[in-house]
Design a protein around this motif. Structure first.
Motif, PDB file in Angstrom:
ATOM      1  N   HIS A 260       1.337  -0.665   4.071  1.00 32.00           N
ATOM      2  CA  HIS A 260       0.771   0.191   5.063  1.00 32.00           C
ATOM      3  C   HIS A 260       0.701   1.518   4.874  1.00 32.00           C
ATOM      4  CE1 HIS A 260       0.059  -3.526   6.927  1.00 32.00           C
ATOM      5  NE2 HIS A 260       1.208  -3.853   7.270  1.00 32.00           N
ATOM      6  N   TYR A 261       1.629   2.188   3.726  1.00 33.75           N
ATOM      7  CA  TYR A 261       1.538   3.607   3.443  1.00 33.75           C
ATOM      8  C   TYR A 261       0.101   4.313   3.411  1.00 33.75           C
ATOM      9  CZ  TYR A 261       6.768   3.940   3.759  1.00 33.75           C
ATOM     10  OH  TYR A 261       8.043   4.092   4.167  1.00 33.75           O
ATOM     11  N   ALA A 262      -0.673   3.616   2.447  1.00 26.92           N
ATOM     12  CA  ALA A 262      -1.940   4.323   2.209  1.00 26.92           C
ATOM     13  C   ALA A 262      -2.766   4.301   3.270  1.00 26.92           C
ATOM     14  CB  ALA A 262      -2.729   3.310   0.969  1.00 26.92           C
ATOM     15  N   ARG A 263      -2.760   3.564   4.226  1.00 34.15           N
ATOM     16  CA  ARG A 263      -3.634   3.475   5.238  1.00 34.15           C
ATOM     17  C   ARG A 263      -3.058   4.525   6.413  1.00 34.15           C
ATOM     18  NH1 ARG A 263      -2.263   0.926  10.236  1.00 34.15           N
ATOM     19  NH2 ARG A 263      -0.637  -0.237   9.203  1.00 34.15           N
ATOM     20  N   ARG A 264      -1.696   4.676   6.355  1.00 37.37           N
ATOM     21  CA  ARG A 264      -1.219   5.755   7.336  1.00 37.37           C
ATOM     22  C   ARG A 264      -0.862   7.229   6.544  1.00 37.37           C
ATOM     23  NH1 ARG A 264       4.357   3.027   8.482  1.00 37.37           N
ATOM     24  NH2 ARG A 264       4.748   5.419   9.125  1.00 37.37           N
ATOM     25  N   ASN A 265      -1.444   7.293   5.217  1.00 37.05           N
ATOM     26  CA  ASN A 265      -1.421   8.457   4.502  1.00 37.05           C
ATOM     27  C   ASN A 265      -0.110   9.033   4.244  1.00 37.05           C
ATOM     28  OD1 ASN A 265      -4.093   8.878   3.971  1.00 37.05           O
ATOM     29  ND2 ASN A 265      -4.551   9.959   5.894  1.00 37.05           N
ATOM     30  N   VAL A 266       1.021   8.038   3.898  1.00 35.33           N
ATOM     31  CA  VAL A 266       2.322   8.497   3.716  1.00 35.33           C
ATOM     32  C   VAL A 266       2.293   8.982   2.288  1.00 35.33           C
ATOM     33  CG1 VAL A 266       4.807   7.715   3.799  1.00 35.33           C
ATOM     34  CG2 VAL A 266       3.116   7.370   5.555  1.00 35.33           C
ATOM     35  N   ILE A 267       2.813   9.987   1.853  1.00 29.72           N
ATOM     36  CA  ILE A 267       3.128  10.276   0.358  1.00 29.72           C
ATOM     37  C   ILE A 267       4.544  10.054   0.002  1.00 29.72           C
ATOM     38  CG2 ILE A 267       2.639  12.189  -1.125  1.00 29.72           C
ATOM     39  CD1 ILE A 267       1.077  13.646   0.916  1.00 29.72           C
ATOM     40  N   THR A 268       4.614   9.194  -0.827  1.00 28.63           N
ATOM     41  CA  THR A 268       5.994   9.088  -1.766  1.00 28.63           C
ATOM     42  C   THR A 268       5.771   9.238  -3.305  1.00 28.63           C
ATOM     43  OG1 THR A 268       5.498   6.751  -1.662  1.00 28.63           O
ATOM     44  CG2 THR A 268       6.678   7.682   0.136  1.00 28.63           C
ATOM     45  N   LYS A 269       6.705   9.045  -4.014  1.00 25.83           N
ATOM     46  CA  LYS A 269       6.725   9.037  -5.379  1.00 25.83           C
ATOM     47  C   LYS A 269       6.066   7.957  -5.845  1.00 25.83           C
ATOM     48  CE  LYS A 269       9.273   9.551  -9.934  1.00 25.83           C
ATOM     49  NZ  LYS A 269      10.415   9.702 -10.367  1.00 25.83           N
TER      50      LYS A 269
END
Length: 125
Positions: A87-96
């Motif tokens: 779900h990080y892409a949907r929430r616009n979370v940036i990680t390595k």
């Protein structure tokens, strides 16, 4: 604040008594999920007196363009894909490892914004 250490139970299930109190070097911290927006950071002192810069929000990324051999400052538009969490892409979370859409094109994040204090990326051509 999170503490790490040995389990309270042995492998057979017996309750183990603590042999000492908690130590500061055993301390773990919650992960900061870097989002897109006006830059917001926090400096955290770590073991050895060094500092980690935690990025809560970031608008720009340092994007390396391999064909030109240059680094350009590009605006982050959105997160296209993130292998760290569904779900990080949907929430616009940036990680390595995240694929971000920037003003110069799609790029893959190579830094750890939660610890490095900066978003570095390589352009996908």
């Amino acid at each position: 604040m999170k503490w790490h250490g040995r389990s309270r139970r042995s492998y057979t299930g017996k309750l183990l008594k603590p042999f000492r109190k908690k130590r500061k070097y055993e301390l773990g911290r919650d992960q900061v999920e870097t989002l897109i927006g006006e830059r917001k950071i926090k400096k955290v002192r770590v073991k050895g007196g060094d500092f980690k810069i935690k990025v809560f929000r970031e608008m720009f990324a340092n994007v390396y363009v391999p064909s030109e051999g240059k680094v350009v400052k590009a605006e982050i538009k959105t997160v296209v894909e993130n292998p760290a969490h569904v779900h990080y892409a949907r929430r616009n979370v940036i990680t390595k490892g995240a694929i971000i859409e920037t003003s110069v094109g799609k790029a893959k994040v190579t830094s750890r914004p939660n610890q490095d204090g900066v978003v570095n990326a390589v352009l996908i051509e």
